[in-house]
Design an enzyme around this catalytic site. Structure first.
Site, mmCIF file in Angstrom:
data_model
loop_
_atom_site.group_PDB
_atom_site.id
_atom_site.type_symbol
_atom_site.label_atom_id
_atom_site.label_comp_id
_atom_site.label_asym_id
_atom_site.label_seq_id
_atom_site.Cartn_x
_atom_site.Cartn_y
_atom_site.Cartn_z
ATOM 1 N N ALA A 167 36.370 107.545 81.509
ATOM 2 C CA ALA A 167 35.670 108.808 81.246
ATOM 3 C C ALA A 167 34.726 109.144 82.400
ATOM 4 C CB ALA A 167 34.901 108.715 79.936
ATOM 5 N N TYR A 168 34.005 108.139 82.873
ATOM 6 C CA TYR A 168 33.088 108.350 83.999
ATOM 7 C C TYR A 168 33.854 108.766 85.252
ATOM 8 C CZ TYR A 168 29.970 107.089 87.872
ATOM 9 O OH TYR A 168 29.227 107.092 89.029
ATOM 10 N N GLY A 169 34.931 108.051 85.548
ATOM 11 C CA GLY A 169 35.712 108.377 86.738
ATOM 12 C C GLY A 169 36.294 109.772 86.681
#
Length: 259
Positions: A167-169
């Protein structure tokens, strides 16, 4: 005497009183920077780096007492009316901004097998992507000629896949896309500059606590990054527009590596 009389006569012709007119005139002599995410570790460092000779506005969910102006976001922010209100408040502080720096963001670990992956994506999108889009929107309304617009991406997702932090990436990859899109300058002055910084792990108290055994030789300190942003905003060694700047710790100094 003639200058005082001129100022007094001008003030009489406006809706402002003489004190308000002089205050407005003085404010216009400063450069102005907007820090989106002014209460995070990097945001606070950026506010401190500018506040001595610039006028600083901060946008965040909290107030930064070192900023000259604060706009506090609520959890329901994002409607058309709230964006218009924000624009009115910001232009009330300064009609235009010489530098707009987006340093809001957040981090989450989790692969696609994580049952909370969609919740994490929504959070990462809100903290990283929406704050960048907000910065781009404000820049389209207020960035000056030869101004600087900065986004905060991430070195890891830019250089390689991030399956353990999906999700962060994905959110940071979207931020990189926003930086590329704004560098086309369809909606901001043609002589302005758009730069996306790609910091590695930041040397913050929270990261030290979360990773007590980590090798910190490659970490960068927020104050050093803020000093770099101040230098670019002052027009010194400013990167070419559209640049992605990986931030490297080399012998204790933060050096940009353009990718």
């Amino acid at each position: 005497f003639s200058m005082k009389k001129k100022v007094f006569n001008l003030a009489k012709k406006t809706k402002y009183g003489i004190k308000d007119f002089i205050k407005t005139d003085i404010m216009n002599q400063y450069k102005h920077v907007l820090v989106v995410g002014g209460c995070g570790n990097l945001g606070k460092a950026v506010v401190r780096a500018f506040r001595d000779t610039w006028k600083v506005a901060s946008i965040d969910i909290n107030t930064n007492d070192e900023a000259h102006f604060n706009y506090t976001l609520n959890e329901n922010f994002g409607s058309k009316s709230s964006l218009e209100e924000l624009k009115d408040k910001l232009t009330g502080f300064s009609k235009n901004y010489d530098s707009i720096i987006s340093v809001a963001g957040g981090f989450q670990i989790g692969s696609v097998q994580d049952p909370e992956i969609l919740e994490k994506w929504r959070l990462m999108s809100k903290l990283n992507v929406e704050s960048s889009l907000l910065s781009a929107y404000i820049a389209s309304k207020t960035l000056v000629d030869n101004g600087l617009l900065v986004f905060t991406g991430a070195y890891g997702p830019f250089k390689q896949p991030t399956p353990v932090m999906m999700a962060y990436g994905a959110a940071k990859t979207a931020v990189h896309g926003i930086g590329l899109g704004m560098s086309e300058k369809e909606d901001i002055p043609l002589d302005s500059s758009v730069v996306t910084i790609l910091p590695p792990t930041m040397d913050t108290p929270q990261n030290r606590e979360a990773m007590p055994d980590a090798d910190r030789k490659d970490w960068v300190h927020p104050d050093q990054v803020a000093s770099l942003l101040r230098m670019w905003s002052d027009g010194k060694n400013r990167p070419a527009s559209g640049s992605f700047a990986g931030l490297k710790n080399i012998n204790g100094n933060v050096i940009p590596e353009f990718l």
